[in-house]
Scaffold this motif. Structure first.
Motif, short mmCIF file in Angstrom:
data_model
loop_
_atom_site.label_atom_id
_atom_site.label_comp_id
_atom_site.label_asym_id
_atom_site.label_seq_id
_atom_site.Cartn_x
_atom_site.Cartn_y
_atom_site.Cartn_z
N GLN A 132 0.80 -1.22 0.00
CA GLN A 132 0.00 0.00 0.00
C GLN A 132 0.84 1.28 0.00
O GLN A 132 0.29 2.36 -0.19
CB GLN A 132 -0.94 0.02 1.21
CG GLN A 132 -1.78 -1.23 1.39
CD GLN A 132 -2.53 -1.65 0.14
OE1 GLN A 132 -2.33 -2.74 -0.38
NE2 GLN A 132 -3.38 -0.78 -0.35
N ALA A 133 2.15 1.17 0.25
CA ALA A 133 2.97 2.39 0.35
C ALA A 133 4.26 2.29 -0.46
O ALA A 133 4.41 2.97 -1.48
CB ALA A 133 3.28 2.70 1.81
N THR A 134 5.20 1.47 -0.03
CA THR A 134 6.54 1.53 -0.60
C THR A 134 6.65 0.96 -2.01
O THR A 134 7.55 1.33 -2.75
CB THR A 134 7.56 0.82 0.31
OG1 THR A 134 7.16 -0.54 0.53
CG2 THR A 134 7.68 1.53 1.64
N ASN A 135 5.74 0.07 -2.42
CA ASN A 135 5.80 -0.43 -3.79
C ASN A 135 5.69 0.70 -4.80
O ASN A 135 6.28 0.63 -5.89
CB ASN A 135 4.67 -1.45 -4.04
CG ASN A 135 5.04 -2.84 -3.58
OD1 ASN A 135 6.11 -3.06 -3.00
ND2 ASN A 135 4.16 -3.80 -3.81
N ALA A 136 4.95 1.74 -4.45
CA ALA A 136 4.80 2.88 -5.36
C ALA A 136 6.12 3.61 -5.58
O ALA A 136 6.28 4.33 -6.58
CB ALA A 136 3.76 3.85 -4.81
N VAL A 137 7.07 3.42 -4.67
CA VAL A 137 8.39 4.04 -4.79
C VAL A 137 9.38 3.08 -5.45
O VAL A 137 10.20 3.48 -6.27
CB VAL A 137 8.92 4.47 -3.40
CG1 VAL A 137 10.33 5.06 -3.51
CG2 VAL A 137 7.98 5.49 -2.78
N SER B 250 -1.59 7.69 7.15
CA SER B 250 -0.42 8.20 7.86
C SER B 250 0.80 7.33 7.61
O SER B 250 1.90 7.83 7.36
CB SER B 250 -0.72 8.27 9.36
OG SER B 250 0.41 8.70 10.07
N GLU B 251 0.62 6.01 7.66
CA GLU B 251 1.73 5.08 7.43
C GLU B 251 2.26 5.19 6.01
O GLU B 251 3.45 5.04 5.77
CB GLU B 251 1.27 3.65 7.72
CG GLU B 251 1.12 3.33 9.19
CD GLU B 251 2.47 3.15 9.87
OE1 GLU B 251 3.13 2.13 9.64
OE2 GLU B 251 2.87 4.06 10.62
N THR B 252 1.36 5.44 5.06
CA THR B 252 1.79 5.59 3.66
C THR B 252 2.76 6.75 3.51
O THR B 252 3.81 6.63 2.86
CB THR B 252 0.57 5.80 2.75
OG1 THR B 252 -0.25 4.62 2.80
CG2 THR B 252 1.00 6.05 1.31
N VAL B 253 2.44 7.88 4.13
CA VAL B 253 3.33 9.04 4.07
C VAL B 253 4.69 8.71 4.70
O VAL B 253 5.74 9.00 4.13
CB VAL B 253 2.69 10.24 4.79
CG1 VAL B 253 3.68 11.40 4.91
CG2 VAL B 253 1.44 10.70 4.05
N LYS B 254 4.66 8.08 5.87
CA LYS B 254 5.90 7.78 6.59
C LYS B 254 6.79 6.83 5.80
O LYS B 254 7.99 7.09 5.60
CB LYS B 254 5.57 7.18 7.96
CG LYS B 254 6.82 6.80 8.76
CD LYS B 254 6.46 6.26 10.14
CE LYS B 254 5.94 4.85 10.09
NZ LYS B 254 5.70 4.29 11.44
N TRP B 255 6.22 5.71 5.33
CA TRP B 255 7.03 4.69 4.68
C TRP B 255 7.49 5.13 3.29
O TRP B 255 8.59 4.78 2.86
CB TRP B 255 6.28 3.37 4.62
CG TRP B 255 6.18 2.70 5.95
CD1 TRP B 255 5.10 2.71 6.81
CD2 TRP B 255 7.20 1.95 6.62
NE1 TRP B 255 5.40 2.00 7.95
CE2 TRP B 255 6.68 1.52 7.87
CE3 TRP B 255 8.51 1.60 6.30
CZ2 TRP B 255 7.41 0.77 8.78
CZ3 TRP B 255 9.23 0.83 7.19
CH2 TRP B 255 8.69 0.43 8.41
N GLN B 256 6.67 5.90 2.58
CA GLN B 256 7.11 6.38 1.28
C GLN B 256 8.27 7.37 1.43
O GLN B 256 9.19 7.38 0.62
CB GLN B 256 5.95 7.01 0.52
CG GLN B 256 4.98 6.00 -0.05
CD GLN B 256 3.97 6.61 -1.00
OE1 GLN B 256 3.87 7.83 -1.14
NE2 GLN B 256 3.20 5.77 -1.67
#
Length: 332
Positions: A106-111, A315-321
């Motif tokens: 949900q977060a870091t894969n986008a990066v 919130s976790e998405t912002v942090k992990w990205q």
């Protein structure tokens, strides 16, 4: 839990917008669809047999008993969970196909990936959290630093000398170390391995200086004395290692890292079904059976439901990205 409250504070604007979008009482509501009418499938982005699989299967068993329908786990590994996420996103939004997402899918894969076959935000509806795996900061027992404060002091006195192992670039063991460096104001050299096991082997052999790892894999080495645990990346101590302080207690604030998983439904799943799923998940996560499975796996049950879980994911998405971008990893 403190990390959850911390996440929700940062997500307050999101929650306000969400609250404003809730229909006013008294407006006509569409009748709730009949659900479930057949077996449910939980698509999981990891292979069978691991910790995450055990948690997913425990959830499936609890839901099956509560809903009166079979619930099966469909393991689909590959591409950092993107294969499973894409399959779940394309499924019918009728509540019969669900997805186990994480801060990776949900977060870091986008990066870490140039293009994804799914949209982490628009293709899914967060339903309920499942569990969170914290990290331990572990070091070889012969190192001159016996506490986090001593480690930070040593790193500042010897800039660039210390290195840290991880289970691979982009994993939570890697990103948590970056979080620690930033909070402590130190510089460490990253040594990436293909998994936690070879990294721990070299750590115990003295080839690397420190590592953030999961209690399930590093805890037995700590108890055996072949590794020393300096802190846990959570707002409270871990029951299996009660003498290990939290990172804040050890002297470095703002290093709270939970590698979480949660249940998601495809976008456009009827809100009534999502609400029912969330309520059933709340009971499943609180059950003694799931609590026992989580304790054995060395993870923490996360009973975060509905809008609170939506805010937590945001919130976790912002942090992990942010951490992923700072890692310097080249998108694949």
């Amino acid at each position: 839990m403190r990390p959850i409250r911390h996440a929700l504070r940062h997500a307050a604007p999101f929650l306000l917008a969400l609250a404003a979008a809730v229909p006013l009482a008294g407006h006509a509501q569409a009748p709730a669809p009949a659900w479930p009418t057949r077996a449910l499938t939980i698509v999981a982005p990891f292979p069978a047999g691991g910790v995450a699989d055990a948690l997913a299967r425990s959830v499936a068993q609890r839901l099956s008993e509560q809903l009166g329908q079979p619930v099966v786990v469909d393991n689909r590994g590959g591409a950092g969970g993107s294969v499973a996420a894409a399959a779940a996103a394309r499924s019918a939004p009728d509540g019969h196909t669900l997805f186990v997402g994480s801060q990776g899918t949900q977060a870091t894969n986008a990066v870490f990936y140039k293009s994804l076959p799914y949209d982490p935000v628009n293709d899914f509806v967060p339903v309920h959290a499942i569990a969170g795996g914290v990290n331990l900061l572990v070091v070889p027992p012969d190192r001159p630093y016996k506490t986090v404060r001593e480690l930070v002091a040593y790193a500042k006195a010897h800039p660039g000398k210390l290195n840290f192992a991880s289970a691979g670039a982009g994993t939570s063991t890697h990103l948590t170390a970056l979080m620690f460096q930033r909070a402590a104001g130190i510089e460490l050299t990253h040594v990436a391995y293909k998994g936690s096991s070879p990294a721990l082997t070299d750590l115990m052999g003295g080839q690397v200086d420190l590592m953030f790892d999961y209690p399930a894999s590093s805890g037995p080495h700590v108890q055996a004395g072949t590794l020393r645990a300096l802190a846990v990346t959570y707002g409270q101590r871990v029951a299996s290692l009660p003498n290990v302080p939290t990172m804040a207690e050890a002297g470095v604030a703002d290093v709270e890292s939970v590698a979480w998983t949660g249940l998601f439904a495809p976008a456009r799943t009827p809100p009534a079904i999502v609400a029912r799923l969330s309520a059933e998940m709340e009971k499943a996560i609180a059950s003694p059976e799931f609590t026992q499975v989580a304790a054995k796996a060395g993870v923490l049950p996360l009973n975060i439901a509905g809008p609170k879980f939506t805010a937590f994911v945001a919130s976790e998405t912002v942090k992990w990205q942010d951490l992923a971008r700072r890692s310097g990893a080249v998108p694949q």
